[in-house]
Design an enzyme around this catalytic site. Structure first.
Site, PDB file in Angstrom:
ATOM      1  N   ASN A   9       0.869  -1.176   0.000  1.00 49.49           N
ATOM      2  CA  ASN A   9       0.000   0.000   0.000  1.00 49.49           C
ATOM      3  C   ASN A   9       0.903   1.222   0.000  1.00 49.49           C
ATOM      4  O   ASN A   9       1.514   1.541   1.020  1.00 49.49           O
ATOM      5  CB  ASN A   9      -0.899  -0.024   1.248  1.00 49.49           C
ATOM      6  CG  ASN A   9      -1.710   1.251   1.400  1.00 49.49           C
ATOM      7  OD1 ASN A   9      -1.769   2.077   0.483  1.00 49.49           O
ATOM      8  ND2 ASN A   9      -2.326   1.424   2.561  1.00 49.49           N
ATOM      9  N   TRP A  10       0.981   1.868  -1.150  1.00 47.86           N
ATOM     10  CA  TRP A  10       1.922   2.992  -1.292  1.00 47.86           C
ATOM     11  C   TRP A  10       1.415   4.263  -0.603  1.00 47.86           C
ATOM     12  O   TRP A  10       2.146   5.233  -0.502  1.00 47.86           O
ATOM     13  CB  TRP A  10       2.174   3.283  -2.775  1.00 47.86           C
ATOM     14  CG  TRP A  10       2.842   2.158  -3.519  1.00 47.86           C
ATOM     15  CD1 TRP A  10       3.345   1.002  -2.988  1.00 47.86           C
ATOM     16  CD2 TRP A  10       3.086   2.085  -4.936  1.00 47.86           C
ATOM     17  NE1 TRP A  10       3.887   0.219  -3.990  1.00 47.86           N
ATOM     18  CE2 TRP A  10       3.739   0.864  -5.195  1.00 47.86           C
ATOM     19  CE3 TRP A  10       2.817   2.942  -6.006  1.00 47.86           C
ATOM     20  CZ2 TRP A  10       4.127   0.478  -6.475  1.00 47.86           C
ATOM     21  CZ3 TRP A  10       3.189   2.558  -7.286  1.00 47.86           C
ATOM     22  CH2 TRP A  10       3.842   1.340  -7.515  1.00 47.86           C
ATOM     23  N   LYS A  11       0.151   4.265  -0.212  1.00 55.03           N
ATOM     24  CA  LYS A  11      -0.456   5.463   0.393  1.00 55.03           C
ATOM     25  C   LYS A  11      -0.209   6.666  -0.528  1.00 55.03           C
ATOM     26  O   LYS A  11      -0.249   6.498  -1.751  1.00 55.03           O
ATOM     27  CB  LYS A  11       0.082   5.663   1.817  1.00 55.03           C
ATOM     28  CG  LYS A  11      -0.083   4.374   2.659  1.00 55.03           C
ATOM     29  CD  LYS A  11       0.179   4.546   4.120  1.00 55.03           C
ATOM     30  CE  LYS A  11      -0.024   3.199   4.818  1.00 55.03           C
ATOM     31  NZ  LYS A  11       0.099   3.288   6.266  1.00 55.03           N
ATOM     32  N   HIS A  95      -9.412   1.289   5.118  1.00 54.50           N
ATOM     33  CA  HIS A  95      -8.099   1.454   5.752  1.00 54.50           C
ATOM     34  C   HIS A  95      -8.253   2.393   6.950  1.00 54.50           C
ATOM     35  O   HIS A  95      -9.042   3.337   6.911  1.00 54.50           O
ATOM     36  CB  HIS A  95      -7.087   2.016   4.745  1.00 54.50           C
ATOM     37  CG  HIS A  95      -5.690   1.951   5.273  1.00 54.50           C
ATOM     38  ND1 HIS A  95      -5.204   2.883   6.160  1.00 54.50           N
ATOM     39  CD2 HIS A  95      -4.706   1.052   5.092  1.00 54.50           C
ATOM     40  CE1 HIS A  95      -3.967   2.542   6.488  1.00 54.50           C
ATOM     41  NE2 HIS A  95      -3.632   1.448   5.845  1.00 54.50           N
ATOM     42  N   GLU A  97      -6.589   4.772   7.938  1.00 53.17           N
ATOM     43  CA  GLU A  97      -6.394   6.200   7.639  1.00 53.17           C
ATOM     44  C   GLU A  97      -7.656   6.801   7.029  1.00 53.17           C
ATOM     45  O   GLU A  97      -7.918   7.999   7.196  1.00 53.17           O
ATOM     46  CB  GLU A  97      -5.159   6.373   6.733  1.00 53.17           C
ATOM     47  CG  GLU A  97      -3.883   6.126   7.547  1.00 53.17           C
ATOM     48  CD  GLU A  97      -2.728   5.535   6.775  1.00 53.17           C
ATOM     49  OE1 GLU A  97      -2.701   5.609   5.537  1.00 53.17           O
ATOM     50  OE2 GLU A  97      -1.814   4.980   7.439  1.00 53.17           O
ATOM     51  N   GLU A 167      -5.066  -4.839  10.625  1.00 48.42           N
ATOM     52  CA  GLU A 167      -3.993  -3.864  10.839  1.00 48.42           C
ATOM     53  C   GLU A 167      -4.248  -3.121  12.150  1.00 48.42           C
ATOM     54  O   GLU A 167      -5.061  -2.179  12.177  1.00 48.42           O
ATOM     55  CB  GLU A 167      -3.960  -2.844   9.694  1.00 48.42           C
ATOM     56  CG  GLU A 167      -3.748  -3.438   8.329  1.00 48.42           C
ATOM     57  CD  GLU A 167      -3.237  -2.404   7.329  1.00 48.42           C
ATOM     58  OE1 GLU A 167      -2.117  -2.577   6.854  1.00 48.42           O
ATOM     59  OE2 GLU A 167      -3.950  -1.425   7.058  1.00 48.42           O
ATOM     60  N   GLY A 173       2.998   2.310  10.756  1.00 49.65           N
ATOM     61  CA  GLY A 173       3.962   3.392  10.590  1.00 49.65           C
ATOM     62  C   GLY A 173       4.686   3.770  11.869  1.00 49.65           C
ATOM     63  O   GLY A 173       5.347   4.803  11.933  1.00 49.65           O
ATOM     64  N   SER A 212       3.858  -2.171  10.211  1.00 51.05           N
ATOM     65  CA  SER A 212       5.315  -2.244  10.376  1.00 51.05           C
ATOM     66  C   SER A 212       5.905  -3.605   9.970  1.00 51.05           C
ATOM     67  O   SER A 212       6.859  -4.076  10.585  1.00 51.05           O
ATOM     68  CB  SER A 212       5.719  -1.871  11.805  1.00 51.05           C
ATOM     69  OG  SER A 212       5.364  -0.518  12.072  1.00 51.05           O
ATOM     70  N   GLY A 233       3.017  -1.091   4.218  1.00 47.09           N
ATOM     71  CA  GLY A 233       3.121   0.321   3.873  1.00 47.09           C
ATOM     72  C   GLY A 233       4.555   0.704   3.533  1.00 47.09           C
ATOM     73  O   GLY A 233       5.051   0.436   2.438  1.00 47.09           O
ATOM     74  N   GLY A 234       5.241   1.285   4.490  1.00 43.55           N
ATOM     75  CA  GLY A 234       6.579   1.853   4.266  1.00 43.55           C
ATOM     76  C   GLY A 234       7.547   0.921   3.551  1.00 43.55           C
ATOM     77  O   GLY A 234       8.235   1.331   2.605  1.00 43.55           O
TER      78      GLY A 234
HETATM   79  P1  13P Z   1       3.334   0.376   7.585  1.00 44.71           P
HETATM   80  O1  13P Z   1       3.789  -0.933   6.978  1.00 44.71           O
HETATM   81  O2  13P Z   1       4.078   1.568   7.072  1.00 44.71           O
HETATM   82  O3  13P Z   1       3.265   0.295   9.076  1.00 44.71           O
HETATM   83  O4  13P Z   1       1.808   0.589   7.083  1.00 44.71           O
HETATM   84  C1  13P Z   1       0.903  -0.441   7.213  1.00 44.71           C
HETATM   85  C2  13P Z   1      -0.324  -0.091   6.471  1.00 44.71           C
HETATM   86  O5  13P Z   1      -1.075   0.782   6.869  1.00 44.71           O
HETATM   87  C3  13P Z   1      -0.602  -0.801   5.222  1.00 44.71           C
HETATM   88  O6  13P Z   1      -1.896  -0.552   4.773  1.00 44.71           O
END
Ligand code: 13P
Length: 251
Positions: A9-11, A95, A97, A167, A173, A212, A233-234
């Site tokens: 997920n590149w956000k 998600h 967010e 999640e 993050g 993470s 994510g990251g």
């Molecule tokens: P991180 O891997 O950066 O913690 O993000 C997880 C996430 O929200 C994937 O959708």
């Protein structure tokens, strides 16, 4: 046996140059780990570029969100119909967010889940508790309520054609990964909650862990009985690191 799925997920991160480097850098990882489905979720504007770059690869892709409507006066939105036209297999819905920053309720998320499915996308239903809820011991009740909204709207068998991503918000993050034991406990709980309603659905549905995930912890997380891969994510923004995460899901 459920297939492993590792989804990036590149956000709100990408440039034309980074998309090209990242997809090209993942082609070998997808080939070398043929038992693992590798997917990416770019910001919507980059979907046509990802469509072109993945054309001759095994990499699949999806959107990070879709609207509850399929067309009309809804400025700024993308519809499931449009995403399907550009070759998306998946869309994330709910998600954290979106739930936290954009105020999406579980009912709105359930509507998005339904409209995605109706238009040929596989919804990836994101669920998970906040730090406050975790500390109050409310995790199981929170994820049950988030799942219940979808089951109420679309029925339990709708999960035959969907993916669940657990999640914990406190792990996103933050560098704080849920331990494999904590994650497994919640994944097993989700599966048994589903099994009470339909054992076949519970056995079939892929449940991804997110929060993470990185190369150094992916194998241990993905090795748990009820963890079928990850939503990353990251660590999905770097081809070398994401390739290590993918390798962690390889049987
Ligand atoms: P991180 O891997 O950066 O913690 O993000 C997880 C996430 O929200 C994937 O959708």
């Amino acid at each position: 046996m459920r297939q492993a799925l590792v989804m990036g997920n590149w956000k709100l991160n990408a440039t034309k140059a980074s998309v090209e480097a990242l997809i090209n850098g993942l082609v070998d990882a997808a080939k070398d780990n043929a038992t693992v489905e590798v997917a990416v979720c770019p910001p919507a504007v980059f979907i046509p570029q990802v469509e072109a770059l993945t054309a001759d690869t095994a990499i699949t892709y999806g959107a990070q969100d879709c609207d509850v409507n399929t067309s009309g006066a809804f400025t700024g939105e993308n519809s499931a119909v449009m995403l399907k036209e550009f070759g998306c297999k998946y869309t994330l819905v709910g998600h954290s967010e979106r739930r936290v920053i954009h105020g999406e309720s579980s009912e709105v998320v359930a509507d998005k889940f339904a409209v995605a499915q109706e238009n040929g996308l596989v919804p990836v239903l994101c669920i998970g508790e906040t730090l406050e809820q975790f500390e109050a011991g409310e995790t199981k009740a929170v994820v049950e309520a988030q799942l219940q909204a979808v089951v109420t709207k679309s029925g339990i068998t709708s999960l035959n054609n969907a993916v669940i991503a657990y999640e914990p918000v406190w792990a996103i993050g933050t560098g704080k990964t849920a331990t494999p034991e904590i994650a497994q406990e919640i994944h097993a709980h989700i599966r048994s909650w589903l099994a009470e309603q339909d054992a076949a659905v519970a056995n079939k549905v892929q449940i991804l862990y997110g929060g993470s995930v990185k190369g150094a912890n992916s194998a241990e997380l993905f090795g748990q009985a009820d963890i079928d891969g990850g939503l990353v994510g990251g660590a999905s923004l770097d081809a070398v690191e994401f390739s290590k995460v993918i390798a962690g899901a390889s049987a």
